[in-house]
Design a protein around this motif. Structure first.
Motif, PDB file in Angstrom:
ATOM      1  N   HIS A  93       0.817  -1.214   0.000  1.00 30.90           N
ATOM      2  CA  HIS A  93       0.000   0.000   0.000  1.00 30.90           C
ATOM      3  C   HIS A  93       0.853   1.267   0.000  1.00 30.90           C
ATOM      4  O   HIS A  93       0.413   2.303  -0.506  1.00 30.90           O
ATOM      5  N   THR A  94       2.078   1.221   0.535  1.00 31.57           N
ATOM      6  CA  THR A  94       2.903   2.439   0.535  1.00 31.57           C
ATOM      7  C   THR A  94       3.343   2.818  -0.871  1.00 31.57           C
ATOM      8  O   THR A  94       3.650   3.984  -1.121  1.00 31.57           O
ATOM      9  N   ARG A  97       1.671   5.624  -2.440  1.00 31.99           N
ATOM     10  CA  ARG A  97       2.106   6.947  -2.007  1.00 31.99           C
ATOM     11  C   ARG A  97       3.516   7.266  -2.513  1.00 31.99           C
ATOM     12  O   ARG A  97       4.140   8.239  -2.090  1.00 31.99           O
ATOM     13  N   TYR A 252      -6.250  -1.230   3.539  1.00 36.77           N
ATOM     14  CA  TYR A 252      -5.147  -0.317   3.228  1.00 36.77           C
ATOM     15  C   TYR A 252      -5.327   0.309   1.844  1.00 36.77           C
ATOM     16  O   TYR A 252      -4.371   0.815   1.264  1.00 36.77           O
ATOM     17  N   TRP A 255      -5.885   4.570  -0.647  1.00 34.22           N
ATOM     18  CA  TRP A 255      -4.899   5.320  -1.446  1.00 34.22           C
ATOM     19  C   TRP A 255      -4.967   4.936  -2.918  1.00 34.22           C
ATOM     20  O   TRP A 255      -4.369   5.610  -3.758  1.00 34.22           O
ATOM     21  N   ALA A 278       0.639  11.144   3.660  1.00 33.96           N
ATOM     22  CA  ALA A 278       0.931   9.759   4.030  1.00 33.96           C
ATOM     23  C   ALA A 278       2.364   9.392   3.667  1.00 33.96           C
ATOM     24  O   ALA A 278       3.053   8.711   4.434  1.00 33.96           O
ATOM     25  N   ASP A 282       5.473   7.711   5.720  1.00 38.11           N
ATOM     26  CA  ASP A 282       6.198   6.533   5.224  1.00 38.11           C
ATOM     27  C   ASP A 282       7.703   6.756   5.303  1.00 38.11           C
ATOM     28  O   ASP A 282       8.452   5.889   5.762  1.00 38.11           O
ATOM     29  N   ALA A 450      -1.713   7.062   7.820  1.00 35.17           N
ATOM     30  CA  ALA A 450      -0.486   6.307   7.585  1.00 35.17           C
ATOM     31  C   ALA A 450       0.220   5.988   8.898  1.00 35.17           C
ATOM     32  O   ALA A 450       0.771   4.889   9.070  1.00 35.17           O
ATOM     33  N   GLU A 453      -1.502   3.040  10.297  1.00 35.70           N
ATOM     34  CA  GLU A 453      -1.158   1.838   9.536  1.00 35.70           C
ATOM     35  C   GLU A 453       0.170   1.254  10.010  1.00 35.70           C
ATOM     36  O   GLU A 453       0.292   0.041  10.260  1.00 35.70           O
ATOM     37  N   HIS A 454       1.183   2.111  10.121  1.00 34.79           N
ATOM     38  CA  HIS A 454       2.508   1.630  10.519  1.00 34.79           C
ATOM     39  C   HIS A 454       2.539   1.212  11.987  1.00 34.79           C
ATOM     40  O   HIS A 454       3.261   0.278  12.359  1.00 34.79           O
TER      41      HIS A 454
END
Length: 504
Positions: A93-94, A97, A252, A255, A278, A282, A450, A453-454
């Motif tokens: 998912h990152t 971004r 996730y 995005w 986001a 990251d 974000a 998420e992390h």
């Protein structure tokens, strides 16, 4: 679990647990446990000083992170390795971004350009007059868009968006009553394009368009899916199918093309800023180590309470009406990700996993649930989230009162107030963390999501579980399908209830 991890847990369990008042005797405590993250949309301050973390516990959790190879697992996610081992998938998912494996970032960029072209074409009238969008999805295909649209369109939207998730027809009917079929698009959001609730609602939405005089109902549908061929087979023209990678999990996915309703409501520039916020988190997460890594530090606090103090819930209270849906979003993110009872290699976990995430919006919640937080017998760690710049144009007294209440609650939970009258005694020593945003805008909302998420990933790594599958949601759905198909018997209670409800 490795011997090193077992030893780290044993060390943590043996540490003293001083009170918050005792911990604040350290004049450097605020500096140690409060940090500011500068972001494109404004800074966010994270303050864990009112938690029971101290230097010894943080060192212990750092040792645990090393024993569980947090750095290696983080690098594996960034590299696009298969870390969702039960479903044999990367977790990317990152890349949506702009952060991750180069080929996946390039693919994500191309898919975003495709979505941008459709969004801008709609805004320019290529599909006729479009005033409304009914976005149909469920779970991660609905919670993220609903949160972002509710938070960021209080001053108006380019297109009025209604998010429908529940298969209960009342939800879809409410959206349809608010829209004119002649000026409405339907977005069907499903990773597999087979989700029962979503496809049932989509079929009814098509019937509504047809009954409303739309000659080509399928021509008013945009499909958001990881399986575009299924959307085309269902009847959507491929020019209005917006794919996203299979390596992006549902919770996730806002995005990706699942964020189409966000971009349509806000405009592409704001959606791009959402992604940028986001991406800044990251970069921080992948480049910062140890206590400097803020999502990892949040995971240390989470694990302190679930593992060392036996708490079973974690509360989140947004002191901002625009973030009223954030607790709902976090429920799925955290509980679907880390509500597991086995490790990533299939062994019994042997310790608590994710707490129950719950919460509400301040100051409403103060008059509903804070009695238990202050004087109840349950220890509940609390996160307070607020923004310094108000989202309204009314008398500043509104926002000053809101912020005063937010910050007072954390102070009161920690300090308490002694009284010989038990009913008026506040024991104090109750933990909270505060996340204070300079402003709430697309970039800072993206950063907040974000961050969580992390944080969720870090919790999963330190527990040794796979945060990216969700088989627990399947059994009940399978049984529901068997009920509807008929010919299956159940326990006497279920049989009686099915008969009385007229389902069987």
């Amino acid at each position: 679990m490795t011997e090193a991890a077992t030893a780290a847990w044993a060390t943590l369990a043996a540490l003293d647990k001083p009170s918050l008042q005792a911990l604040f005797a350290d004049p450097m405590r605020l500096e140690l446990l409060s940090a500011r993250l500068d972001l494109p949309g404004g800074a966010i301050r994270f303050d864990w000083s009112k938690t029971h973390l101290d230097a010894a516990h943080m060192a212990g959790f750092e040792a645990l992170a090393a024993a569980m190879d947090f750095t290696g697992k983080r690098a594996a996610m960034l590299a696009g390795d298969v870390i969702n081992v039960t479903e044999h998938r990367a977790v990317e998912h990152t890349t949506l971004r702009g952060v991750g494996r180069d080929t996946s970032v390039e693919e994500a960029h191309a898919l975003h350009l495709r979505m941008k072209s459709l969004v801008e074409a709609i805004h320019e009238g290529a599909l006729g007059e479009v005033k409304h969008l009914i976005h149909i999805g469920i779970g991660g295909s609905a919670l993220g868009p609903a949160l972002a649209i509710d938070a960021l369109t209080r001053d108006g939207a380019k297109v009025d968006v209604h998010v429908v998730a529940n298969i209960d027809g009342c939800a879809l009917e409410a959206a349809m009553r608010a829209c004119d079929p002649a000026t409405t698009l339907i977005a069907v959001a499903s990773k597999t394009f087979t989700t029962t609730e979503t496809m049932t609602n989509a079929a009814s939405a098509l019937d509504w368009l047809k009954a409303g005089g739309v000659a080509d109902p399928y021509g008013r549908v945009v499909a958001l899916t990881a399986y575009p061929e299924k959307a085309v087979e269902w009847g959507v023209d491929e020019t209005r199918v917006l794919p996203f990678p299979e390596s992006v999990g549902g919770r996730y996915s806002l995005w990706s093309s699942i964020g189409f309703p966000i971009a349509l409501a806000l405009g592409w520039q704001d959606f791009a800023e959402f992604l940028d916020g986001a991406a800044a988190v990251d970069q921080h997460f992948f480049e910062s180590d140890g206590l400097a890594n803020l999502p990892l530090r949040a995971a240390f606090a989470d694990l302190y309470y679930t593992q060392l103090r036996g708490t079973q819930t974690r509360a989140c209270f947004a002191y901002d009406e625009r973030l009223r849906l954030l607790p709902d979003y976090l429920q799925q993110l955290e509980m679907e990700s880390n509500g597991k009872s086995v490790t990533a290699d299939g062994q019994p976990l042997g310790r608590p996993s994710a707490p129950i995430t719950w919460g509400g919006v301040g100051t409403d919640a103060q008059h509903a649930v804070f009695q238990l937080l202050h004087q109840g017998t349950n220890l509940v760690p609390v996160d307070f989230i607020a923004a310094i710049i108000p989202g309204d144009s009314l008398d500043p007294a509104h926002h000053r009162n809101l912020l005063a209440n937010c910050l007072a609650q954390g102070a009161a939970l920690m300090a308490g107030r002694a009284s010989s009258d038990g009913a008026r005694n506040y024991p104090g020593d109750r933990p909270s963390a505060t996340i204070l945003c300079e402003d709430l805008n697309p970039a800072t909302l993206g950063a907040l999501i974000a961050f969580h998420e992390h944080r969720t990933f870090a919790n999963g790594v330190l527990l040794g579980i796979n945060s990216f599958d969700q088989f627990g949601v399947e059994l009940g759905k399978e049984i529901a399908k068997s009920i509807l198909a008929g010919g299956v018997s159940f326990d006497p209670s279920t049989e009686a209830l099915l008969a009385e409800a007229g389902v069987k």
